[in-house]
Design a protein around this motif. Sequence first.
Motif, mmCIF file in Angstrom:
data_model
loop_
_atom_site.group_PDB
_atom_site.id
_atom_site.type_symbol
_atom_site.label_atom_id
_atom_site.label_comp_id
_atom_site.label_asym_id
_atom_site.label_seq_id
_atom_site.Cartn_x
_atom_site.Cartn_y
_atom_site.Cartn_z
ATOM 1 N N GLU A 173 79.882 13.215 22.152
ATOM 2 C CA GLU A 173 78.813 12.642 22.987
ATOM 3 C C GLU A 173 79.295 12.383 24.418
ATOM 4 O O GLU A 173 78.515 12.447 25.363
ATOM 5 C CB GLU A 173 78.282 11.345 22.346
ATOM 6 C CG GLU A 173 77.554 11.590 21.017
ATOM 7 C CD GLU A 173 77.434 10.318 20.173
ATOM 8 O OE1 GLU A 173 77.194 10.425 18.952
ATOM 9 O OE2 GLU A 173 77.607 9.209 20.733
ATOM 10 N N ASP A 221 82.508 4.610 17.604
ATOM 11 C CA ASP A 221 83.148 5.483 18.610
ATOM 12 C C ASP A 221 84.092 6.472 17.930
ATOM 13 O O ASP A 221 84.976 7.038 18.572
ATOM 14 C CB ASP A 221 83.936 4.630 19.628
ATOM 15 C CG ASP A 221 83.028 3.662 20.360
ATOM 16 O OD1 ASP A 221 83.353 2.457 20.393
ATOM 17 O OD2 ASP A 221 81.955 4.105 20.850
ATOM 18 N N HIS A 241 81.504 11.038 16.883
ATOM 19 C CA HIS A 241 80.771 10.717 18.129
ATOM 20 C C HIS A 241 81.522 11.169 19.374
ATOM 21 O O HIS A 241 80.988 11.109 20.479
ATOM 22 C CB HIS A 241 80.509 9.198 18.202
ATOM 23 C CG HIS A 241 79.667 8.683 17.084
ATOM 24 N ND1 HIS A 241 78.294 8.729 17.096
ATOM 25 C CD2 HIS A 241 80.012 8.161 15.872
ATOM 26 C CE1 HIS A 241 77.816 8.235 15.960
ATOM 27 N NE2 HIS A 241 78.860 7.885 15.191
#
Length: 263
Positions: free
Chosen positions: A17, A10, A14
């Motif tokens: 996203e 995480d 990322h």
Amino acid sequence: GHKWTYTGPDGEEHWHEHYPFCHGTFQSPIDLNSELLRYDPTLVPIEVWNYNLSSYEQLTLGNNGHSVQLSLPRRMHLSGLPHRYSAAQLHLHWGSPTMPAGSEHTVNGKQFTAELHVVHFNSDRYPNVSVAADKSDGLAVLGILIEVGDYNPSFGQFLKYLDGVKYKDQRIQVPAFDIRGLLPARMDEYYRYDGSLTTPPCYPSVLWTVFRNPITISEEQFLALCTSVFSSSQQESAPVPLNGNYRKSQDSEDRIILVSFRE
Ligand SMILES: NS(=O)(=O)c1c(F)c(F)c(S(=O)(=O)CCO)c(N[C@H]2CCc3ccccc32)c1F
Ligand SMILES: [Zn+2]
């Protein structure tokens, strides 16, 4: 919103996203590189109002799993900016005992030990920081670079309560103090650029003011900061130390960084 961290699945690669702005323009932090600086004589000294809080007043100190933050009364505000910006909260970014460098902004590639952010919102136009957070003229954040040196009594005023917010989502009330003591002496020398929140949702809504001169905290104060708090909650079996909570430098694209001082 979706869970995000500074490392692992995480981590910051990322974030986009679930938080699309994190992949967008005007991202922060950036390297404050001499090649990008332009002296701007219209940049007046930053003036702070009502920063000298009374110890009879209480503030909320909290651990949100990403940082330790202190709530601030909205009567604290800044002048010298395009609008009146009222205080919302302050928080920190730091390294770890083994990797002590943890500032977000860097100066010619030099990363400092830590960085203090005092978050303000445009109170001329918006009712509170949450409404202002995603508006292009919504926020103004003061960035104060921190390096290890002399003991900092102002910093000690809230470090001494960290044991009350060891775990994620813990909050306590602490006596207020003079927040001006956390800022550098010279408020007339700073970097200025348009940027973003350095955490999700990464809104490009921040007018950044990073002071040229760092403040110092002692080695003991630094170790207290990076060993006292955890990003995990008290219930979790494996405590995860909260440190290294800084975003890496973002592409400054063709942004000019204004400076209020001549090199
Ligand atoms: N480095 S930074 O200054 O960009 C910055 C943070 F690093 C940070 F961690 C936070 S947060 O609220 O603690 C966590 C996620 O927003 C904020 N939160 C601020 C901005 C948005 C918002 C909305 C309501 C309350 C606080 C904040 C932040 F502005
Ligand atoms: Zn911050």
